[in-house]
Scaffold this motif. Structure first.
Motif, short mmCIF file in Angstrom:
data_model
loop_
_atom_site.label_atom_id
_atom_site.label_comp_id
_atom_site.label_asym_id
_atom_site.label_seq_id
_atom_site.Cartn_x
_atom_site.Cartn_y
_atom_site.Cartn_z
N UNK A 165 64.24 27.24 16.22
CA UNK A 165 63.42 26.08 16.52
C UNK A 165 63.45 25.76 18.01
N UNK A 166 64.62 25.91 18.64
CA UNK A 166 64.72 25.69 20.09
C UNK A 166 63.89 26.72 20.85
N UNK A 167 63.88 27.95 20.38
CA UNK A 167 63.10 29.00 21.03
C UNK A 167 61.60 28.71 20.92
N UNK A 168 61.14 28.30 19.73
CA UNK A 168 59.73 27.97 19.55
C UNK A 168 59.33 26.82 20.47
N UNK A 169 60.19 25.83 20.60
CA UNK A 169 59.91 24.69 21.47
C UNK A 169 59.81 25.12 22.93
N UNK A 170 60.72 25.96 23.38
CA UNK A 170 60.71 26.42 24.77
C UNK A 170 59.47 27.24 25.09
N UNK A 171 59.06 28.11 24.16
CA UNK A 171 57.87 28.92 24.37
C UNK A 171 56.62 28.05 24.43
N UNK A 172 56.54 27.07 23.54
CA UNK A 172 55.38 26.17 23.53
C UNK A 172 55.27 25.39 24.83
N UNK A 173 56.40 24.85 25.29
CA UNK A 173 56.38 24.07 26.53
C UNK A 173 56.00 24.94 27.72
N UNK A 174 56.58 26.12 27.81
CA UNK A 174 56.31 26.99 28.95
C UNK A 174 54.87 27.51 28.96
N UNK A 175 54.38 27.96 27.81
CA UNK A 175 53.10 28.66 27.76
C UNK A 175 51.90 27.74 27.55
N UNK A 176 52.11 26.54 27.03
CA UNK A 176 50.97 25.68 26.69
C UNK A 176 51.07 24.26 27.28
N UNK A 177 52.21 23.61 27.10
CA UNK A 177 52.31 22.21 27.52
C UNK A 177 52.28 22.08 29.04
#
Length: 283
Positions: free
Chosen positions: A149-161
């Motif tokens: 879950x932490x990995x999914x959050x980090x990827x979302x923030x870096x690539x989209x947010x």
């Protein structure tokens, strides 16, 4: 008329009565076979009817001898392992996940296992507590999660947010993501019964809003047809979240999600995802 034949006939009656079937058996009660009683409610531990030799299974005692009833024992069905154990990563899987967090420069600590004493399913065996999901982007407050879950959050923030936030030039850089809920042992929508929430396994995070270095923050809220950049930003990050998470809920999904984005990484058959974008404008 002479009485001699009549006297002779009467004298023969005792002998005729004694000449009945000498080997005839006294009638006996029919012995019923014992039958297993199937549970009507599907209980995995059915009871078996008692069996008594020559007696009545209903009263539990042999009428002839008074012997004790012989009962059939059924072994208990073992419980499945707790959900937190089913979701546990191997040493190699956990190391690979942590390596991804390190590569993305996530700030975290490896925490002690979370094993509540009052629930057999809740908990995280290999939790991480994230304080910065990207360099300069805090989780406020820090979130305790399973590593996936932490990995999914980090990827979302870096690539989209962060790329979407860069379009809001008047607000400056993204500085924090507001955490409304991470790990907590509870049921879905805080109900008193029903399925456990993915929060109960460290698989979920509730995002309440986004903070910026110069301009006002953007809280998650219903924004249908506002026509604002804040609405465009919220729509963009919500839609893109389903590229990393398997569940995305928010305003319009139901009343319980009107003030946050619920993001989780629940496992579903064939990788199916639930991405609710909420109702669109009429017409």
């Amino acid at each position: 008329m002479t009485l001699r034949p009549l006297v002779l006939a009467l004298s023969l009656l005792p002998a005729l009565a004694a000449a009945g079937p000498e080997n005839s058996l006294r009638p006996q009660a029919r012995q019923e076979a014992a039958v297993a009683t199937a549970p009507e409610d599907g209980d995995p531990k059915p009871e078996i009817a008692s069996v008594a030799k020559g007696g009545d299974a209903a009263n539990g005692e042999d009428e002839a001898t008074g012997s004790e009833v012989q009962s059939v024992k059924v072994s208990e069905v073992p419980l499945p392992p707790p959900v937190r154990e089913e979701l546990d990563l191997s040493e190699a899987e956990q190391a690979a996940c942590l390596a991804v967090l390190d590569l993305m420069r996530v700030t975290y600590t490896v925490s002690e296992p979370v094993i509540p004493g009052d629930d057999r399913d809740c908990g995280i065996l290999r939790p991480v507590t994230v304080t910065e999901v990207a360099p300069g982007v805090a989780l406020s407050p820090p979130a305790t999660l399973r590593c996936p879950a932490a990995q999914a959050l980090a990827l979302w923030v870096r690539d989209f947010v962060q790329p979407a936030a860069a379009r809001l030039s008047e607000r400056g850089a993204l500085t924090a993501i507001r955490n409304g809920s991470d790990y907590v042992c509870r049921r879905r929508n805080n109900a008193t019964e029903g399925k456990l929430s993915e929060h109960a396994f460290g698989n979920a995070l509730d995002v309440m809003g986004f903070d910026f270095s110069e301009g006002p923050n953007i809280p998650v809220e219903p924004r249908e047809a506002q026509g604002s950049m804040a609405e465009a930003f919220q729509d963009a990050v919500r839609a893109s979240a389903c590229m990393e998470f398997t569940t995305v809920l928010g305003p319009g999904s139901n009343a319980a999600h009107d003030n946050h984005l619920h993001l989780d990484v629940i496992r579903r058959t064939r990788g199916w995802r639930l991405c609710e974008q909420g109702p669109g404008p009429e017409g």
